[in-house]
Every structure is written in C-alpha cells, then in structure tokens.
Design a protein around this motif. Sequence first.
Motif, PDB file in Angstrom:
ATOM      1  N   SER A 106       0.838  -1.199   0.000  1.00 36.80           N
ATOM      2  CA  SER A 106       0.000   0.000   0.000  1.00 36.80           C
ATOM      3  C   SER A 106       0.874   1.250   0.000  1.00 36.80           C
ATOM      4  N   ARG A 108       0.254   5.890   0.289  1.00 33.19           N
ATOM      5  CA  ARG A 108      -0.668   7.020   0.476  1.00 33.19           C
ATOM      6  C   ARG A 108      -0.478   8.010  -0.663  1.00 33.19           C
ATOM      7  N   ASP A 109      -1.602   8.443  -1.231  1.00 36.43           N
ATOM      8  CA  ASP A 109      -1.516   9.431  -2.304  1.00 36.43           C
ATOM      9  C   ASP A 109      -1.386  10.829  -1.711  1.00 36.43           C
ATOM     10  N   THR A 113      -4.994   9.304   1.076  1.00 38.87           N
ATOM     11  CA  THR A 113      -5.802   8.100   0.910  1.00 38.87           C
ATOM     12  C   THR A 113      -4.892   6.889   0.707  1.00 38.87           C
ATOM     13  N   CYS A 115      -3.943   3.469  -0.797  1.00 38.17           N
ATOM     14  CA  CYS A 115      -4.231   2.687  -1.991  1.00 38.17           C
ATOM     15  C   CYS A 115      -3.487   1.359  -1.909  1.00 38.17           C
ATOM     16  N   TYR A 116      -4.149   0.294  -2.329  1.00 36.98           N
ATOM     17  CA  TYR A 116      -3.579  -1.050  -2.244  1.00 36.98           C
ATOM     18  C   TYR A 116      -3.298  -1.599  -3.633  1.00 36.98           C
ATOM     19  N   GLY A 117      -2.342  -2.529  -3.669  1.00 38.90           N
ATOM     20  CA  GLY A 117      -2.014  -3.163  -4.931  1.00 38.90           C
ATOM     21  C   GLY A 117      -1.198  -4.422  -4.701  1.00 38.90           C
ATOM     22  N   ILE A 126      -1.905  -1.398  -8.962  1.00 38.59           N
ATOM     23  CA  ILE A 126      -2.974  -0.846  -8.140  1.00 38.59           C
ATOM     24  C   ILE A 126      -4.282  -1.578  -8.449  1.00 38.59           C
ATOM     25  N   ASP A 128      -7.305  -0.958  -6.435  1.00 42.53           N
ATOM     26  CA  ASP A 128      -8.488  -0.228  -5.961  1.00 42.53           C
ATOM     27  C   ASP A 128      -8.556   1.175  -6.555  1.00 42.53           C
ATOM     28  N   GLY A 129      -7.999   1.346  -7.744  1.00 42.96           N
ATOM     29  CA  GLY A 129      -8.054   2.634  -8.420  1.00 42.96           C
ATOM     30  C   GLY A 129      -7.353   2.560  -9.764  1.00 42.96           C
TER      31      GLY A 129
END
Length: 217
Positions: A106, A108-109, A113, A115-117, A126, A128-129
């Motif tokens: 993961s 953070r943007d 937020t 984000c996982y990948g 990635i 979840d986006g």
Amino acid sequence: METKVDEEAGVNGAGGAIKEEKAPLLKAQEFPEVERNNWIHKAIGQTFKTTAHLANHLPTGTALAYQVLSPVLTNGGRCDFASRYMTEMLVSICAFTCFILSFTDSYRDLNGTVCYGFATTNGLWIIDGKAVLPKERSKSYRLQFIDFAHAFMTLLVFGAVVMFDHNVVNCFFPKPSAEVAELLSALPVAIGVFCSMMFATFPTTRHGIGFPLSAHC
C-alpha cells in the motif's frame, strides 16, 4: 482509668485500620511460582510471549474470520462429514488468503488516501483505483525473493494457529495416537519459535491488505 483504656483502644484501633489499609489485597501465597522443568514448557512459554508479534504477520480480517467461523463449522470439535468438509474449505481458503495477501502492499496518495495493490516484477499493480505510480517510485515495490519467504512463513504461522485450535484438531484427529498427539503439541511451538526468529531477522517493509499500516506507507 477507663478513659485511658478507651483512648489506648482507640489508638490501637486507628493503628489497626492503618495496617489494614497497607495490607495487600492479594496474598503472595495465592500465586505460586510457575515451574517449567522441561524444554516443552519453556518453549510454550516463549511462544506465548511472541504470539502478539506473530499475529501481526497474519491478515487481520482472515484471522478474525477464522476465529469466528471455526467453532461454528467444526460443531465444537464434533464433526460429521458435512462439518468436516466445511472445515477443510475454511482452512484452505484462509490459508490461501494469508499466502496471497503477503504479496500486497500500500501507499498514500497526495490526499492521504491509502491505496492497495499487488507487488509484481514491474512494480505495484494498483487494484483499488486507476492510479499509476511513477517508474522510479514503482521500482521500490517490485516483487522480491523475500516476499515469497514471508508468504511461506505466514502460511506456517497460520498452520500453527490451526494446530492450536482444539476444535479443528478434534475434527481431523478425534482419537489421535500418542505420537500424533505429541506431534500436534510440539510442532506449533517449533513453528512459532522458528518464524519469530525469521521475521525478526528478515523483516518486511510491506503493509498489505489486512496488515498494520505505517505513517509512511
């Protein structure tokens, strides 16, 4: 004279009250010293001390789901054909989840937020986006050999948790022999000691799905 005796009794009574306040609530003899005379007891005690550390290397959601569903599906350790089949499915799914989630990470943007990948040979994929990491940043998330080692050790830790579960053990081994019972008691301890040493020697920097996050993930 009577007044003097009453005063002395009052003083003694006050002293007695003070002594009662200072007296410990729990007597020492109520808690005898624990004796660990053999290596099995010592190893079990050491394993229990490292349980919290090992639990950090299991996905939280997977471990919680297993702990909730295990007593239900095993019928409290009294399995028939259906409950044993469902228990096998539960253990298999949770074990696969622990293994595959070890390859997630993961970050953070700019908005904070998370984000996982999945870690791949090319970087972080990635899931979840639609964000794409810069190549230089993505290189730090590439799949490495240590990821497979951690995934394997996570699988071992989950196996030790399963072997510590009396409901599952009674389901698969309702009447174990002396050798099997000894193996089921000693093997989780050995796995716990081995994996705790390996996790401490080769720590991971990944913070995947179900694992604790850091402030700089």
